[in-house]
Design an enzyme around this catalytic site. Structure first.
Site, mmCIF file in Angstrom:
data_model
loop_
_atom_site.group_PDB
_atom_site.id
_atom_site.type_symbol
_atom_site.label_atom_id
_atom_site.label_comp_id
_atom_site.label_asym_id
_atom_site.label_seq_id
_atom_site.Cartn_x
_atom_site.Cartn_y
_atom_site.Cartn_z
ATOM 1 C CB SER A 107 4.054 3.707 8.683
ATOM 2 O OG SER A 107 4.657 4.014 7.392
ATOM 3 C CB CYS A 139 6.537 4.213 4.222
ATOM 4 S SG CYS A 139 5.632 5.716 3.612
ATOM 5 C CB CYS A 192 5.299 5.344 -0.079
ATOM 6 S SG CYS A 192 4.827 3.786 1.182
ATOM 7 C CE LYS A 199 5.912 4.885 -4.886
ATOM 8 N NZ LYS A 199 5.121 3.593 -4.363
ATOM 9 C CE1 TYR A 208 -0.251 -1.351 -4.763
ATOM 10 C CE2 TYR A 208 -0.428 -3.730 -4.546
ATOM 11 C CZ TYR A 208 -0.947 -2.585 -4.475
ATOM 12 O OH TYR A 208 -2.341 -2.566 -3.863
ATOM 13 C CD GLU A 254 4.538 1.903 -7.142
ATOM 14 O OE1 GLU A 254 3.399 2.247 -6.759
ATOM 15 O OE2 GLU A 254 5.424 1.584 -6.538
ATOM 16 N NE ARG A 299 4.873 -16.073 -10.002
ATOM 17 C CZ ARG A 299 5.074 -16.783 -8.635
ATOM 18 N NH1 ARG A 299 5.918 -17.679 -8.381
ATOM 19 N NH2 ARG A 299 4.145 -16.453 -7.679
ATOM 20 C CG ASP A 345 4.681 -4.007 5.283
ATOM 21 O OD1 ASP A 345 3.627 -3.757 5.311
ATOM 22 O OD2 ASP A 345 5.598 -3.893 4.602
ATOM 23 C CG HIS A 390 -17.188 19.875 -18.502
ATOM 24 N ND1 HIS A 390 -16.802 18.512 -19.008
ATOM 25 C CD2 HIS A 390 -16.961 20.671 -19.582
ATOM 26 C CE1 HIS A 390 -16.693 18.764 -20.427
ATOM 27 N NE2 HIS A 390 -16.705 20.168 -20.640
ATOM 28 C CD GLU A 401 -16.424 15.932 -17.206
ATOM 29 O OE1 GLU A 401 -17.665 16.392 -17.126
ATOM 30 O OE2 GLU A 401 -15.445 16.420 -17.834
#
Ligand code: NDP
Length: 450
Positions: free
Chosen positions: A15, A43, A48, A51, A177, A181, A198, A302, A435, A440
């Protein structure tokens, strides 16, 4: 004649690397990107995107059960893992092609192979040598499995995306994460999931209320979530894996998957030789403009271990291209980076947790809303949605928004804009609700919880 073959060589077509390369080329730079594996990086290929596709797949089973309360009956369903993976692979291949097209149409040269820096301006790719005025390291990260006995029997998320068969039972190790997931993915697909963390409470770094509620909701759904539990030893036979835990307990499953963090991918590419300093975790040390200790070498994403999130890598890549090739120094603003965990239910968060806000500001107000979503009044599912606002008392500014519930990521993304605009609690209160929605609640919370 130009002094170098390229103005910029980017190592890694994920990315961050792709964004920087495209934008740099758009400013007229001669750019090459070297990639040894797949276009689009983690990704697109093992992160991402696949996944989220697996998360969608895993939501259908529970949704069909819930449909009964709305009058529907279906013949018993059958799930075909091989078909899902084949369809997912086809979509990822399409995206690889899209990335290739994006780079080609921007005029970026793609070089396949493993890059090694020979000096600050020379990149070797197998037998070939290329020179560049600037080099961008965008090599990403790789899953880490701690050195537990029998670790070779464990898989990581990299392999989970390509399993030939769906296991009947899985042991998941980790409480961040990826573990959360995949616990939802596997469980939703009918796999018996045992998740081990752990420490006392998983999802460290998130607001404590969210952590507690996610544990509660996952257990309600049927995930065997165990805290203060870690693996001492793994053994495997031809079909099963057996984990012995620190307290001597033994677990058996078809598969054990580790999701215990990712380490910067910075070894064996000649960074030290080129004068690029790495920290103790192996991350490239950079300044606020993503510049390394070697002035012509930058690093994003990363591999710098700042925030391992795709949109952050993209922002960093964009900023580097602006800084170098548009003579417009841009430093990424890391305040209020929103994020979501696509656990089931989802977590969404932006800003400070209650604990962080209390430490930073002292006097804060907290608003909480806890409710059964309208859908579940008929679905029969006993699931709660929870939302929380953290407000700095002195300024009335909302400094944290947290949610657990359906589409939390979608909802928090909008609120992140409000927080970036320094919205106050009074601004939230002055906003008319939509609504009936869950969102909301964020504009109708009136009673302080603390
Ligand atoms: P995380 O850092 O989120 O979580 C790692 C987990 O493993 C933590 O619970 C940690 O415990 C535990 N752990 C670490 N070392 C050990 C060990 N030696 N033994 C046992 N447990 C251990 O990493 P992930 O692998 O889940 O994901 C990597 C990164 O990828 C994330 O940090 C995130 O930035 C990114 N990501 C983002 C996603 C999103 O935006 N939706 C989705 C997936 C990944 P402890 O807390 O005690 O240290």
């Amino acid at each position: 004649m130009a002094r170098y073959d390229f103005d910029l060589i980017t190592i890694g077509a994920g990315s961050g690397g792709v964004r920087a390369s495209r934008i740099a080329a758009g400013y007229g730079a001669r750019v090459a990107v070297v990639e040894q594996r797949y276009l689009g990086g983690t990704c697109v290929n093992v992160g991402c995107i696949p996944k989220k596709l697996l998360v969608y797949a895993s939501e259908y089973g529970p949704a069909l059960e819930e449909a009964a309360g709305f009058g529907w009956t279906f013949a018993p369903g059958r799930f075909d893992w091989a078909r899902l993976i084949a369809n997912k692979n086809r979509e990822i291949q399409r995206l690889n092609g899209v990335y290739g097209d994006l780079l080609a149409s921007a005029g970026v040269t793609v070089i396949n192979g493993r890059a090694q820096l020979l000096d600050p301006h020379t990149v070797a790719v197998d037998e070939r040598r290329f020179s560049a005025e600037y080099v961008l390291i965008a090599t990403g990260s790789w899953p880490v499995v701690p050195p537990v006995a029998g670790a070779e029997h464990a898989i990581t998320s990299n392999e989970a995306f390509f399993l030939e068969q769906l296991p009947a039972a899985v042991i998941l190790v980790g409480g961040g994460y990826i573990a959360a997931e995949f616990a939802g993915i596997f469980h939703g697909l009918g796999v018996k999931v045992t998740q081990l963390y752990r420490g006392e409470l998983f999802m460290r770094g998130f607001d404590d209320d969210l952590r507690l509620m996610l544990a509660q909701e996952m257990r309600k759904r049927g995930v065997d979530l165990r805290f203060n539990a870690d693996v001492a030893r793994i053994e495997a036979s031809s079909k099963r894996v057996r984990a012995t835990l620190n307290d001597g307990a033994r677990l058996e499953a078809d598969l054990i998957m580790y999701a215990t963090g990712r380490a910067p991918n910075t070894r064996g590419i000649g960074l030290e030789r080129a004068g690029v300093r790495l920290d103790a975790a192996g991350a490239v040390v950079v300044d606020r403009y993503s510049r390394s200790s070697q002035p012509n070498i930058y690093a994003v994403g990363d591999c710098t271990n700042r925030a391992m999130l795709t949109p952050v890598a993209i922002a960093e890549g964009q900023a580097v291209a602006e800084t170098i090739f548009n003579r417009n120094p841009v430093a990424v603003d890391y305040s209020l980076v929103p994020s979501a965990v696509f656990s089931q239910p989802n977590l969404g968060t932006v800003g400070l947790s209650e604990t962080q806000a209390r430490e930073r500001f002292g006097a804060i107000d907290v608003y909480k809303s806890h409710f059964r979503p309208l859908r579940h009044t008929l679905s029969g599912r006993d699931e709660q949605t929870f939302m929380k606002l953290v407000v700095e008392r002195r300024t009335d500014r909302v400094v944290g928004c947290h949610m657990i519930g359906a589409e939390a990521g979608e909802i928090i993304q909008g609120l992140a804009v409000a927080l970036k605009c320094k919205a106050t609690k009074a601004d939230f209160d002055a906003t008319i609700a939509i609504h009936p929605t869950a969102a909301e609640e964020f504009v109708t919370m009136r009673n302080k919880a603390g």
